[in-house]
Write an enzyme that holds these catalytic residues in place. Sequence first.
Site, PDB file in Angstrom:
ATOM      1  N   PHE A 119      47.889  42.684  32.860  1.00 18.43           N
ATOM      2  CA  PHE A 119      46.839  42.028  33.646  1.00 18.43           C
ATOM      3  C   PHE A 119      47.459  40.882  34.425  1.00 18.43           C
ATOM      4  CE2 PHE A 119      42.161  41.810  33.838  1.00 18.43           C
ATOM      5  CZ  PHE A 119      41.841  43.077  33.423  1.00 18.43           C
ATOM      6  N   GLN A 240      36.535  31.002  40.868  1.00 17.40           N
ATOM      7  CA  GLN A 240      37.477  32.105  41.036  1.00 17.40           C
ATOM      8  C   GLN A 240      36.914  33.206  41.932  1.00 17.40           C
ATOM      9  OE1 GLN A 240      38.734  34.808  37.534  1.00 17.40           O
ATOM     10  NE2 GLN A 240      40.521  33.663  38.174  1.00 17.40           N
ATOM     11  N   HIS A 242      37.537  36.910  42.713  1.00 10.82           N
ATOM     12  CA  HIS A 242      38.281  38.062  42.197  1.00 10.82           C
ATOM     13  C   HIS A 242      38.798  38.850  43.390  1.00 10.82           C
ATOM     14  CE1 HIS A 242      39.405  41.657  40.084  1.00 10.82           C
ATOM     15  NE2 HIS A 242      39.087  41.115  38.932  1.00 10.82           N
ATOM     16  N   LEU A 252      32.397  44.757  41.090  1.00 10.77           N
ATOM     17  CA  LEU A 252      33.782  44.500  40.693  1.00 10.77           C
ATOM     18  C   LEU A 252      34.591  45.775  40.450  1.00 10.77           C
ATOM     19  CD1 LEU A 252      35.767  42.188  39.744  1.00 10.77           C
ATOM     20  CD2 LEU A 252      35.225  42.979  37.455  1.00 10.77           C
ATOM     21  N   GLU A 255      40.758  44.186  37.457  1.00  9.30           N
ATOM     22  CA  GLU A 255      42.196  43.973  37.629  1.00  9.30           C
ATOM     23  C   GLU A 255      42.971  45.015  36.806  1.00  9.30           C
ATOM     24  OE1 GLU A 255      43.347  39.719  38.045  1.00  9.30           O
ATOM     25  OE2 GLU A 255      44.212  40.120  36.083  1.00  9.30           O
ATOM     26  N   ARG A 286      44.836  35.540  39.976  1.00 11.70           N
ATOM     27  CA  ARG A 286      43.802  35.903  40.948  1.00 11.70           C
ATOM     28  C   ARG A 286      43.746  34.991  42.164  1.00 11.70           C
ATOM     29  NH1 ARG A 286      39.255  37.528  36.450  1.00 11.70           N
ATOM     30  NH2 ARG A 286      40.310  39.460  35.902  1.00 11.70           N
ATOM     31  N   HIS A 353      33.502  35.307  41.400  1.00 13.75           N
ATOM     32  CA  HIS A 353      33.539  36.022  40.128  1.00 13.75           C
ATOM     33  C   HIS A 353      33.286  35.123  38.925  1.00 13.75           C
ATOM     34  CE1 HIS A 353      34.733  39.184  37.405  1.00 13.75           C
ATOM     35  NE2 HIS A 353      35.739  38.491  36.914  1.00 13.75           N
TER      36      HIS A 353
END
Length: 602
Positions: A119, A240, A242, A252, A255, A286, A353
């Site tokens: 990730f 954040q 994304h 979404l 990731e 991110r 996000h």
Amino acid sequence: MAVLTKKFDVVVVGAGGSGLRAALQLSEAGLSVAVLSKVFPTRSHTVAAQGGIGASLGNMAEDNWHYHFYDTVKGSDWLGDQDAIEFMCREAPNVVYELEHFGMPFDRNPDGTIYQRPFGGHSANYGEKAVPRACAAADRTGHALLHTLYQRNVRANTQFFVEWMALDLIRDSEGDVLGVTALEMETGEVMNLQAKITLFATGGAGRIFAASTNAFINTGDGLGMAARAGIPLQDMEFWQFHPTGVAGAGVLITEGVRGEGGILRNANGERFMERYAPTLKDLAPRDFVSRSMDQEIKEGRGVGPNKDHVLLDVTHIGKETIMKRLPSIFEIAKKFANVDATKEPIPVVPTIHYQMGGIPTNIHGQVVVPHELGAGMSSGNKVVNGFYAVGECSCVSVHGANRLGTNSLLDLVVFGRAAGNHIVESIKSGARAHKELPKDAADKTLARLARLDGSTSGENAQDVADTIRATMQAHAAVFRTQETMDKGVVEIMKVAEQVANIHVKDKSKVFNTARIEALEVDNLIEAAKATMVSAAARHECRGAHTVYDYEKKPEDDPYMGRNDKEWLKHTLWYSEANRLDYKPVVLKPLTVDSVPLKPRTF
Ligand SMILES: Cc1cc2nc3c(=O)[nH]c(=O)nc-3n(C[C@H](O)[C@H](O)[C@H](O)COP(=O)(O)OP(=O)(O)OC[C@H]3O[C@@H](n4cnc5c(N)ncnc54)[C@H](O)[C@@H]3O)c2cc1C
């Protein structure tokens, strides 16, 4: 008007992963616990989490908590508190094994251990190469986690108040928190819920932005309630984006897709992340990836008729892996972008996000406020008696200026559990008992309702909410300028005046969703003001807060505009008069596990 009161040991507001993990600890200890939720517990936003929960199990490559700690500190752009980060990373394997033993259906390796995927920002050997650390249940990890915790709570006899909305905190003259006022949606009536301890687990406020991966219920109610009760909100400038929301839809794409080998490409088909982050490439954190995508789009290499997005390509990883590891992503790509992800790339764009900021707490989940109010830096933390917060609504702060993927699900269970344990201890030891409710406990709430119930004209709640979203989208985006932020402050204050003038036509009480939405706008505006005012005041670039005016080229300044001398500090915003205060970041003394300040490259 007389308001009825119900009494519990603990009132938990929120039934997402954090609220349920805390409640489980409390119910199993035999305390009387009320868990409130605006929706059925398993519809909380946690259910939508896709990619995984981070823990250095080392099932698929060498890993340990020191690496996880290093990545999280660096990911946070050094704004995370290192004591809290250490606690979280050390606890991570324990809480994940505990979930496994609760029956959470993780994917498995051939040897029976939990499957882990790489990730963003997670690395081995202090940034050397990507490491698989995200423990996953296909691309439905949050679903598996939330259902597991819900079922354990049913077994432990946790009492649920479903479709109940908490409206305001009850504080007495000493500042202690004694419970909440809440509205039962079915009847529209208000009640006092009195408790020895009140715990907020109300999730994020992602709905203050127009393009968001968040559920409609994520209106920042906990933030609004805390702010109205005089409690500051911490680090709200850090939001954040994304990198991979479906362009035009906001839904979404985890990731985990890049963790499984997916690649971002621009209009020329180029894997542009190789230029920005030579080591981690598409799996850089991110904030880094979102900015790089924005840069590509700005420089004319965007895709589509308006050149306003880029592409996420998974065609090379094969249909079998896609269907096994990313079945929901295949469905989302089909439904929301009309592409067959096994054959064509998915159009994606950075989308709001997650909020890194929130209600300030210590590692036990206790809400803390500064010792010394007033100008300059405040020293130390003072506990607000009877008040805890965990999960996305809180700021402990493990995510600092930028959260690493999979660290939120982890944060929920680590701090949900820790807060639960701390509450059990303080109630069982007799340190917290019921205090008498002040006579005016429900007055503020009743005044808010009376205004709505008696209004004859004014603004439509949804129009005002849309104006908040449009304002935030325009003035607090991926790239910010001092001018847009300063204007944003003026604009959001104008919207705040509209909020005070909201009119609801339908005066009925039973399941009146228009009335509920109007009450939510009171919370949206607090989160929006906190964000705009805190952002405009921070004159540097750090993590998700990138401001053109302060940005520097790496060749001129290896820190690229981060200013540790003046800005290595947490922001505290107070609703009253939009006052700002600051407090120091907790850095560890320089030992083998500390991560000294340095430039942030990937
Ligand atoms: C699409 C998506 C995918 C994600 N994927 C991942 C991932 O793979 N890994 C990861 O680590 N993180 C992920 N995240 C982030 C993570 O899922 C969230 O930060 C986290 O689930 C929030 O949990 P929570 O317990 O704080 O709140 P939530 O799950 O949002 O729950 C909030 C609860 O509070 C209740 N509530 C709110 N206001 C009130 C009120 N006024 N009265 C009563 N109840 C109220 C709601 O009804 C709900 O029960 C993802 C987020 C999104 C949006």
